[in-house]
Design a protein around this motif. Structure first.
Motif, short mmCIF file in Angstrom:
data_model
loop_
_atom_site.label_atom_id
_atom_site.label_comp_id
_atom_site.label_asym_id
_atom_site.label_seq_id
_atom_site.Cartn_x
_atom_site.Cartn_y
_atom_site.Cartn_z
N GLN A 15 31.19 105.47 72.10
CA GLN A 15 30.30 105.31 71.35
C GLN A 15 30.88 106.95 70.89
OE1 GLN A 15 27.17 103.20 72.39
NE2 GLN A 15 27.18 101.99 70.61
N LEU A 16 30.67 107.60 71.54
CA LEU A 16 30.62 109.69 71.50
C LEU A 16 31.35 109.46 70.77
CD1 LEU A 16 29.21 112.24 71.92
CD2 LEU A 16 30.23 112.00 74.36
N GLY A 17 32.64 109.56 70.98
CA GLY A 17 34.01 110.06 70.69
C GLY A 17 34.24 108.98 69.03
N ALA A 18 33.68 107.83 68.82
CA ALA A 18 33.94 107.51 67.61
C ALA A 18 32.98 108.13 66.06
CB ALA A 18 33.62 106.23 67.47
N PHE A 19 31.70 109.50 67.02
CA PHE A 19 31.15 109.42 66.22
C PHE A 19 31.26 110.81 66.35
CE2 PHE A 19 27.52 112.85 65.97
CZ PHE A 19 26.58 112.52 65.09
N ILE A 20 31.69 111.79 67.52
CA ILE A 20 32.19 112.92 66.87
C ILE A 20 33.52 112.52 65.54
CG2 ILE A 20 34.15 114.29 67.68
CD1 ILE A 20 32.48 114.39 70.41
N LEU A 21 34.67 111.41 65.94
CA LEU A 21 36.05 111.42 65.00
C LEU A 21 35.14 111.80 63.38
CD1 LEU A 21 38.68 111.71 65.36
CD2 LEU A 21 38.67 109.39 65.06
N THR A 22 34.42 110.24 63.45
CA THR A 22 34.01 109.66 61.95
C THR A 22 33.09 111.11 61.07
OG1 THR A 22 31.85 108.81 62.68
CG2 THR A 22 33.98 107.25 62.57
N ARG A 23 33.03 112.33 62.37
CA ARG A 23 32.16 113.02 61.50
C ARG A 23 32.83 113.90 61.01
NH1 ARG A 23 28.84 108.71 63.08
NH2 ARG A 23 26.74 109.15 62.22
N PHE A 24 33.71 113.80 61.23
CA PHE A 24 34.89 115.53 61.23
C PHE A 24 35.22 115.86 60.11
CE2 PHE A 24 39.52 115.93 60.43
CZ PHE A 24 39.53 117.49 60.45
N GLY A 25 34.97 114.78 59.05
CA GLY A 25 35.81 115.00 56.98
C GLY A 25 34.19 116.08 56.45
N PHE A 26 33.25 116.03 57.66
CA PHE A 26 32.06 117.11 57.03
C PHE A 26 32.13 117.68 57.70
CE2 PHE A 26 29.44 112.74 57.80
CZ PHE A 26 29.97 112.18 55.87
N TRP A 27 32.49 118.53 58.90
CA TRP A 27 32.64 119.83 59.49
C TRP A 27 34.13 120.72 58.59
CZ3 TRP A 27 30.29 123.99 60.91
CH2 TRP A 27 31.34 124.80 61.26
N ASN A 28 35.49 119.09 58.66
CA ASN A 28 36.46 120.01 57.67
C ASN A 28 36.38 120.91 55.90
OD1 ASN A 28 39.29 120.25 58.21
ND2 ASN A 28 39.88 118.66 57.03
N LEU A 62 33.68 111.22 51.38
CA LEU A 62 33.54 109.88 51.35
C LEU A 62 33.98 108.76 52.39
CD1 LEU A 62 32.68 107.14 49.04
CD2 LEU A 62 35.31 106.79 48.12
N CYS A 63 35.60 109.18 52.44
CA CYS A 63 35.73 108.39 54.43
C CYS A 63 34.60 108.73 55.05
CB CYS A 63 36.88 109.46 54.48
SG CYS A 63 38.24 108.34 52.88
N ALA A 64 34.38 109.77 55.04
CA ALA A 64 33.72 110.24 56.16
C ALA A 64 32.18 109.43 56.71
CB ALA A 64 33.07 111.75 56.83
N SER A 65 31.91 109.14 54.97
CA SER A 65 30.53 108.46 54.98
C SER A 65 30.58 107.23 55.63
CB SER A 65 29.92 108.80 53.69
OG SER A 65 30.40 110.28 52.98
N PHE A 66 31.73 106.59 54.89
CA PHE A 66 31.66 105.23 54.97
C PHE A 66 31.90 104.58 56.35
CE2 PHE A 66 32.15 104.03 50.58
CZ PHE A 66 31.18 103.47 50.24
N MET A 67 32.59 105.88 57.45
CA MET A 67 32.66 105.33 58.85
C MET A 67 31.71 105.51 59.55
SD MET A 67 36.21 107.31 59.82
CE MET A 67 36.27 108.79 59.27
N SER A 68 30.83 106.88 59.13
CA SER A 68 29.56 106.75 59.59
C SER A 68 28.80 106.47 59.70
CB SER A 68 29.37 108.48 59.36
OG SER A 68 30.11 109.30 59.33
N PHE A 69 28.54 104.79 58.80
CA PHE A 69 27.88 104.26 58.45
C PHE A 69 28.39 103.02 59.21
CE2 PHE A 69 26.00 107.22 55.67
CZ PHE A 69 24.43 107.14 55.89
N GLY A 70 29.23 102.79 59.40
CA GLY A 70 30.39 102.07 59.88
C GLY A 70 30.29 100.50 58.73
N ALA A 77 38.94 104.58 58.03
CA ALA A 77 39.69 105.22 59.06
C ALA A 77 40.92 105.24 58.66
CB ALA A 77 40.01 104.76 59.83
N MET A 78 42.21 104.42 58.36
CA MET A 78 43.55 104.31 57.42
C MET A 78 43.18 105.06 56.35
SD MET A 78 46.09 103.77 57.43
CE MET A 78 46.05 102.06 58.88
N ALA A 79 42.25 105.04 54.62
CA ALA A 79 42.22 106.03 54.37
C ALA A 79 42.32 107.72 54.50
CB ALA A 79 41.00 105.30 53.33
N ALA A 80 41.32 108.01 55.52
CA ALA A 80 40.85 109.20 55.73
C ALA A 80 42.43 109.81 56.79
CB ALA A 80 40.23 109.44 57.07
N ALA A 81 43.13 108.50 57.56
CA ALA A 81 44.78 109.69 57.82
C ALA A 81 45.06 109.19 57.22
CB ALA A 81 44.72 108.20 58.56
#
Length: 255
Positions: A15-28, A62-70, A77-81
């Motif tokens: 879950q920590l790994g998913a939390f980090i990866l899904t928030r990547f877009g915000f920091w980027n 947009l992708c990071a927001s939807f991924m973060s809320f599950g 995730a595919m759209a973010a890739a």
């Protein structure tokens, strides 16, 4: 109070790994904005033409927001890739900013690894309550991208004096230890590319990457002052490696 079981610990790390990866877009996006503001003082251009830049950053948020809320995490995730792939391609062909070859390898290899991380996430890996079976083909494709990233690390350690010196400044044993690191990254790359011993390889990489982020990427004085890497570009690269660490955590616990 009972200590957490091994299963609970693995679930937490996943879950920590998913939390980090899904928030990547915000920091980027934040680091990109700061980088382009830094360039504005010297009247340098952003990597992507401005009209497309706004669309790219909007899609990333947009992708990071939807991924973060599950919400439809596999889809987004595919759209973010795809978004990272298009952004990297637009940056490459735009040629608005000149980078040295060694820095290009650092930048584009990490972008490839982030794409791989999102493909792993899109496969269904790391889901606590998996309602649909994971896509092994998507996960394997993501692992290949991570393997290419590791090959690029080996290449940089062999051919880039900038990267070699960054490691030599912080490791004991000099060239011998550096050679052993090259062998380690090469073996891990083979594991990711072949699909064998993925969980073990990811566990080893998850142990090594934090040290790389802290000692190598975190040496801002070296990269910014000595190698003239823009401050916020280096912070952006740190964010990439943290996102990669998130993807590796997922594979290390649910690979």
């Amino acid at each position: 109070m009972a200590a957490p079981s091994r299963k609970q610990m693995l679930r937490f790390l996943s879950q920590l790994g998913a939390f980090i990866l899904t928030r990547f877009g915000f920091w980027n996006c934040f680091s990109m904005l700061m980088l382009f503001a830094e360039r504005a003082d010297s009247k340098r251009k952003p990597d992507i033409h401005v009209p497309y830049l706004y669309v790219d950053m909007g899609a990333a948020v947009l992708c990071a927001s939807f991924m973060s809320f599950g919400v439809k995490r596999r889809w987004f995730a595919m759209a973010a890739a795809i978004q990272v792939a298009l952004s990297t391609y637009a940056s490459y062909i735009g040629e608005q900013v000149h980078y040295g070859d060694w820095l290009r390898v650092r930048m584009y290899s990490r972008a490839l690894a982030i794409i791989g991380g999102f493909l792993v996430l899109a496969s269904g890996a790391g889901e606590v309550y998996r309602q649909k079976p994971r896509s092994r083909s998507l996960q394997s494709t993501g692992q290949v991208f991570l393997g290419v990233y590791l090959i690029c690390m080996v290449y940089s350690l062999q051919h880039s004096k900038e990267d070699r010196q960054a490691y030599l400044n912080h490791i004991i044993g000099g060239e011998i230890t550096l050679m052993l690191l090259e062998v380690l990254f090469g073996v891990l790359a083979l594991a990711f590319l072949s699909g064998y011993y993925i969980r073990l390889a990811a566990q080893i990489l998850a142990t090594v990457l934090p040290l790389v982020i802290l000692l190598i990427d975190g040496n801002l004085g070296y990269w910014h002052d000595t190698r003239k890497v823009e401050f916020w570009n280096q912070m952006k690269l740190i964010g990439h490696n943290i996102g990669i660490f998130g993807a590796v955590l997922i594979l290390a616990t649910d690979g």
